[in-house]
Design a protein around this motif. Structure first.
Motif, PDB file in Angstrom:
ATOM      1  N   SER A  11       1.177 -14.140   5.397  1.00 22.63           N
ATOM      2  CA  SER A  11       0.701 -12.764   5.418  1.00 22.63           C
ATOM      3  C   SER A  11      -0.110 -12.497   6.668  1.00 22.63           C
ATOM      4  O   SER A  11      -0.537 -13.416   7.365  1.00 22.63           O
ATOM      5  N   MET A  40       4.878 -12.200   2.542  1.00 22.07           N
ATOM      6  CA  MET A  40       4.838 -10.800   2.932  1.00 22.07           C
ATOM      7  C   MET A  40       5.251 -10.577   4.382  1.00 22.07           C
ATOM      8  O   MET A  40       5.672  -9.473   4.742  1.00 22.07           O
ATOM      9  N   PHE A  46       5.782  -4.617   3.508  1.00 19.39           N
ATOM     10  CA  PHE A  46       4.451  -4.977   3.987  1.00 19.39           C
ATOM     11  C   PHE A  46       4.381  -5.001   5.510  1.00 19.39           C
ATOM     12  O   PHE A  46       3.536  -5.667   6.092  1.00 19.39           O
ATOM     13  N   TYR A 244      -2.690  -1.842   2.790  1.00 19.66           N
ATOM     14  CA  TYR A 244      -1.959  -2.091   1.550  1.00 19.66           C
ATOM     15  C   TYR A 244      -2.478  -3.324   0.815  1.00 19.66           C
ATOM     16  O   TYR A 244      -2.999  -4.269   1.419  1.00 19.66           O
ATOM     17  N   ASN A 246      -1.824  -6.790  -1.444  1.00 16.51           N
ATOM     18  CA  ASN A 246      -0.916  -7.909  -1.202  1.00 16.51           C
ATOM     19  C   ASN A 246       0.196  -7.960  -2.246  1.00 16.51           C
ATOM     20  O   ASN A 246       0.350  -7.061  -3.068  1.00 16.51           O
ATOM     21  N   ASP A 272       0.299  -0.038   6.139  1.00 13.13           N
ATOM     22  CA  ASP A 272       0.731  -1.269   5.486  1.00 13.13           C
ATOM     23  C   ASP A 272       0.062  -2.495   6.092  1.00 13.13           C
ATOM     24  O   ASP A 272      -0.270  -3.458   5.407  1.00 13.13           O
ATOM     25  N   SER A 273      -0.155  -2.465   7.399  1.00 10.05           N
ATOM     26  CA  SER A 273      -0.800  -3.590   8.074  1.00 10.05           C
ATOM     27  C   SER A 273      -1.375  -3.113   9.393  1.00 10.05           C
ATOM     28  O   SER A 273      -0.781  -2.265  10.069  1.00 10.05           O
TER      29      SER A 273
END
Length: 382
Positions: A11, A40, A46, A244, A246, A272-273
């Motif tokens: 992630s 992710m 994601f 977002y 996880n 989202d990121s």
């Protein structure tokens, strides 16, 4: 001959924390880094953040797709199973001398299980912590029991590992590598943060992340709805930049709620990121961190800003004086945010390290080379 180390990232969060160590390993002549990407990172839902890993200059040795969707408990269990099989196949074909893991995610647990069953030594970063509000707690302790070497962020964590039967000579208190990144890089000015976010942030803004508290009896969606409602109580000149949730069970539902809330409110900006550089740069200019992510405990104190820590997800972790705990209820969250705005956290001392974790990790690894001599683990009776 260089020792081959398999690193694993699943992630944006764990990549940001361990990147200083990964950078150092790939630059060192006595190590050969194979980086495996999973979880992710591989999901468009994601942000397909594997692109950020590659943009950082890392060659990816393998992509272990486990369909991390953030759905039900059953889906998370199936994702764990798929990841275990994927790592086992990868390492049976290209066997590392050591697997280096960070944290407590289900995909990390899968990697640890595969390595352990293949009799490959494991080094584990950020073990020994306690987070009794999340299933990650049990996964973290299980990974520690699979592991030969341990790099903890604090002394109480080290002491817990000894009580769990890990030999003191294999446990090193290094601090978190996330602080190495914060202290070693130039962060973006505010106008560039706003430009890259792609939306006006207002005169003041906070950064928020809320994940499902998987060991809490309360419904994550109901708790998150309380937080979203509390954002409407913010001063008129303040916005909330929200990333977002996880891929834990219930995460997908939280993200749907966030998308709806963003459409209805001019206070909420959802992404989202952010990636490490933008995320840390946002913290540099934010007035506070809100939510239940470990980032509010590990990293926010180093920016001299307060953290509103909601609910029980981080229960048991060390907390700087800049952390305000509150229940997952609108009134409590609003009161905590009001208190945070008034706090002066400029002199906060971060309990998770001093920005020199990477050099300590590599020094400790070199003490045990070649890694084949680690052999079978023994339970240490203190």
């Amino acid at each position: 001959m260089a020792e081959r180390i398999a690193g694993v990232t699943g992630s944006r969060a764990d990549f940001g924390i361990q990147r200083p160590v990964l950078d150092a390993l790939r630059a060192a002549p006595d190590f050969e880094l194979d980086l495996y990407v999973t979880g992710m990172h591989l999901s468009p839902r994601f942000g397909h953040t594997v692109d950020e890993v590659e943009a950082a200059g890392f060659e990816i040795a393998g992509k272990i797709d486990c369909d991390a969707s953030g759905g039900s408990d059953l889906e998370v269990a199936h994702s764990t199973s798929a990841a275990l099989a994927g790592f086992a196949d990868a390492w049976a074909g290209r066997r590392p001398d050591l697997v280096l893991l960070l944290g407590d995610r289900f995909e990390t647990f899968a990697a640890a299980s595969a390595a352990y069953l293949l009799n490959i030594p494991i080094a584990h970063m950020i073990g020994g912590d306690v987070t009794s509000g999340s299933l990650d707690d049990g996964l973290r302790h299980a990974i520690s029991k699979f592991s030969h070497l341990h790099f903890t962020t604090n002394e109480p964590a080290r002491e817990r590992l000894i009580r769990m039967g890990e030999h003191p000579d294999t446990i090193f208190t290094t601090g978190t590598p996330a602080l190495d990144a914060i202290l070693s890089r130039d962060l973006l000015p505010r106008e560039q943060v706003e430009r890259r976010v792609g939306a006006p942030l207002g005169a003041r803004f906070l950064v928020a992340t809320f994940h499902p508290a998987t060991a809490d009896k309360g419904a994550p969606s109901e708790q998150f709805a309380e937080l979203l409602a509390a954002f409407e109580d913010l001063p008129a000149d303040m916005t909330a930049l929200v990333t977002y949730a996880n891929a834990d069970s219930g995460g997908a539902e939280l993200n749907r709620l966030l998308e709806v809330a963003e459409e209805r409110s001019d206070r909420i900006i959802a992404r989202d990121s952010l990636g490490q550089e933008l995320y840390f740069s946002a913290l540099k200019h934010a007035v506070m961190v809100v939510g239940n992510s470990s980032s509010g405990l590990y990293e926010a104190p180093s920016f001299g800003i307060p953290t509103v820590n909601i609910g029980c997800r981080q229960d048991g972790r060390l907390k700087a004086p800049s952390v305000i705990d509150c229940s997952p209820e609108r009134s409590a969250i609003t009161a905590a945010m009001v208190k945070a705005v008034e706090m002066d956290c400029s002199g906060t001392v971060n309990p998770y390290g001093d920005g020199r974790a990477t050099e300590r990790v590599l020094s400790a690894l070199r003490k045990f080379m070649p890694f084949e001599k680690l052999g079978m683990k023994r339970f240490f009776d203190a």
